[in-house]
Design an enzyme around this catalytic site. Structure first.
Site: not given
Ligand SMILES: *Cc1c(COP(=O)(O)O)cnc(C)c1O
Length: 429
Positions: A235, A277, A279-280, A319, A346-347
Site C-alpha cells: 500500500g 509486503e 509490491g509497487r 483503472y 479492438c477496444e
Molecule cells: C497486492 C498485495 C500487496 C502489495 O500491494 P502493493 O500495492 O503493490 O504494495 C501486499 N499484500 C497483499 C496481501 C496484497 O494482496
C-alpha cells in the site's frame, strides 16, 4: 519535477538491435538501492523483513535480486509459491496470503512451511481439514488478517473503504479466531491488515501501525496469545505523476517507530517483529514499458498508434491510471500537440494516454511508459490473441539481459489439443 527515464535513447537504439519493441525493462541498480533504503528505514526493528508481493512482478530474476537484498516472498497462489521456492524462499521466507483460497494452494503452503495468513475465521477449519487429509501438522505459527470496516481516513482525507473490501476478519472475529487457534495449539501469532492502496503520503504506515499495535495489545490482553509479528502489508505508493511528492521511506520508518515506542513497548511487547509486503513501492519506478510509434492518425483527435497495447500494461485501461510518457530524444520545450496514445486492441479503452500534451512524435520514435515495474507485465493478458512481451534487465554493470523471452504463437496455441480435433495449425508464416 520532470520524470526521467533510467535508459538513454542511445541505449534503446542499441537494445533495438537485439530485442524488438515492445518490452518491459527493469533497473537493477534502482531496485537494489531502494530495497536498501527500506531496510535502513526499519533497521531499528531487529526482526524487520520485507516479503515482496510476488503478484506485482513475478519474475524469478527480480525475485532473486530482492532475495539477495534480504526480502522474502508474499504469495497468493500455487504458481507464486512455486516461484518463491525456485528462488530459494521457503519456510518463514514465504508469507502466504489467503483469500478465497483453493485447498491445493493451502496444501502447498503447508508443504513449504510458509507462514499462513488467514483471511477469514472459517479458514481455520478449512485449513485444519487440509492438514489432516494431507498428513501435515497444523502450523504452530499463524497470522490473521484484520479488517476494521468503515473508511480509512488520514486527517480529513478518506483514503480507502475497508468496509467494502472482501478481505480480513472483523474485530470480533479476530478475537475469536485467536482463542480457537490457541486452543488448537498455535504458539506464535501475527496480525496483518491492508487498508489503503498506492498511498502517496508518509502518514499511511504510521496510522495503520497505530491501529494494528493497539489491536495487538488488546488481543494479548483478551486471549493471552503470543503475538510475535505485525505485518503492515503493501500500500505504500509511488508518484505516477510528475510534480507529485514521493514518499520518504526514512520518514515512514521513523513514524512507525514512534507508534511502536508509544504503544507496544509500554505493553511489554517491544520484541515484536515488523513485516511489510510491498509490491509497487519495491519495483514500480524501476520498470519501463518501451514501445515505438508506428501510426499517426488525424480524425477528430490526434492519435499516435504504438506497438504495445493494454495487454502489456492494463492499468490505464482498467483503472484510468496515469502513466507518464517520455518521447525519447524530443525537447520538452519544443513544439507539442495534445495526443491520444493508443494500442491496437479492438477496444476503445486501449489508450496509454488521453488528451496528453507531448512533444511532436515522429513514426519510429521510442516512447518510454514510466512506472511499469509493478502491476505492469504481471497484469498482462492475451486478448485479441496478443502475445506477452519480453522482459529485460538493465544490469548494474550497464549490460542488458533477457529475463523472460517474448511469447510466440506456439505459446498461445500450446494449450489447444489440435491433434485431438484433427486440425492442422501453423504457428509461423
Ligand atoms: C497486492 C498485495 C500487496 C502489495 O500491494 P502493493 O500495492 O503493490 O504494495 C501486499 N499484500 C497483499 C496481501 C496484497 O494482496
Amino acid at each position: 519535477m520532470e520524470k526521467k527515464p533510467f535508459v538513454t535513447l542511445a541505449q534503446l537504439r542499441e537494445i533495438d538491435q537485439t530485442y524488438p519493441t515492445p518490452y518491459h525493462i527493469y533497473d537493477e541498480k534502482g531496485i537494489r538501492e531502494n530495497a536498501r533504503r527500506l531496510k535502513a528505514a526499519f533497521a531499528w526493528n531487529p526482526g524487520f523483513k520485507e516479503y515482496f508481493a510476488v503478484k506485482a512482478t513475478p519474475n524469478p530474476y527480480l525475485m532473486r535480486i530482492l532475495r539477495e537484498e534480504g526480502c522474502g516472498s508474499d504469495c497468493s497462489s500455487y504458481t507464486e509459491l512455486l516461484l518463491a521456492k525456485a528462488v530459494g524462499n521457503v519456510g518463514s521466507d514465504i508469507m502466504f496470503s489467503s483469500n478465497a483460497t483453493p485447498p491445493e494452494e493451502y496444501a502447498l503452503a503447508l508443504k513449504l512451511g510458509a507462514i499462513i495468513n488467514l483471511d477469514d475465521i472459517t479458514h481455520i477449519a478449512f485449513l485444519k481439514d487440509i492438514a489432516d487429509k494431507q498428513g501435515y501438522a497444523f502450523p504452530d505459527t499463524i497470522c490473521c488478517r484484520y479488517n476494521p470496516g468503515g473508511y480509512f481516513e488520514l486527517g480529513t482525507d478518506i483514503m480507502d473503504n475497508p468496509g467494502d473490501a472482501k478481505y480480513g476478519m472483523t474485530h470480533e472475529q479476530i478475537i475469536k479466531a485467536f482463542v480457537t487457534l490457541k486452543e488448537m495449539g498455535v504458539k506464535h501469532f501475527g496480525i496483518h491488515s491492508f487498508l489503503a492502496s498506492n498511498t502517496v503520503t508518509n502518514d499511511y504506515y504510521p496510522e495503520l501501525a497505530r491501529q494494528l499495535f493497539e489491536l495487538a495489545v488488546e488481543l494479548k490482553e483478551k486471549t493471552g496469545a503470543s503475538i510475535e509479528f505485525i505485518n503492515l502489508s503493501g500500500g505504500v505508493g509511488i508518484p505516477y505523476r510528475p510534480g507529485q511528492e514521493p514518499n520518504d521511506i526514512a520518514v515512514i520508518g521513523e513514524g512507525v517507530r514512534r507508534q511502536y515506542e508509544k504503544i507496544l513497548v509500554p505493553a511489554g511487547m517491544g520484541s515484536i517483529s515488523l513485516f511489510t509486503e510491498l509490491g509497487r513501492f519495491m519495483l514500480a519506478p524501476y520498470g519501463h514499458l518501451v514501445t515505438k510509434a508506428i501510426h499517426r492518425k488525424e480524425t477528430y483527435k490526434h492519435y499516435i498508434g504504438v506497438d504495445a497495447c493494454a495487454c502489456n500494461l492494463m492499468r490505464p485501461a482498467m483503472y484510468g491510471a496515469y502513466h507518464h510518457i517520455t518521447v525519447m530524444g524530443k525537447d520538452l520545450n519544443g513544439p507539442s500537440t495534445i495526443y491520444d496514445i493508443t494500442g491496437s486492441l479492438c477496444e476503445n479503452n486501449d489508450k496509454f494516454a488521453i488528451d496528453r500534451e507531448l512533444p511532436l512524435i515522429d513514426i519510429g520514435d521510442f516512447l518510454v511508459i514510466h512506472d511499469t515495474g509493478a502491476h505492469g507485465f504481471s497484469m498482462g493478458y492475451n486478448y485479441n490473441g496478443k502475445l506477452r512481451s519480453a522482459e529485460l534487465l538493465l544490469c548494474e554493470d550497464g549490460s542488458v539481459k533477457l529475463i523472460r523471452r517474448a511469447e510466440t504463437p506456439a505459446d498461445y496455441f500450446a494449450t489447444f489439443d489440435f491433434e485431438g480435433a484433427d486440425i492442422q495449425v501453423e504457428t509461423a508464416d
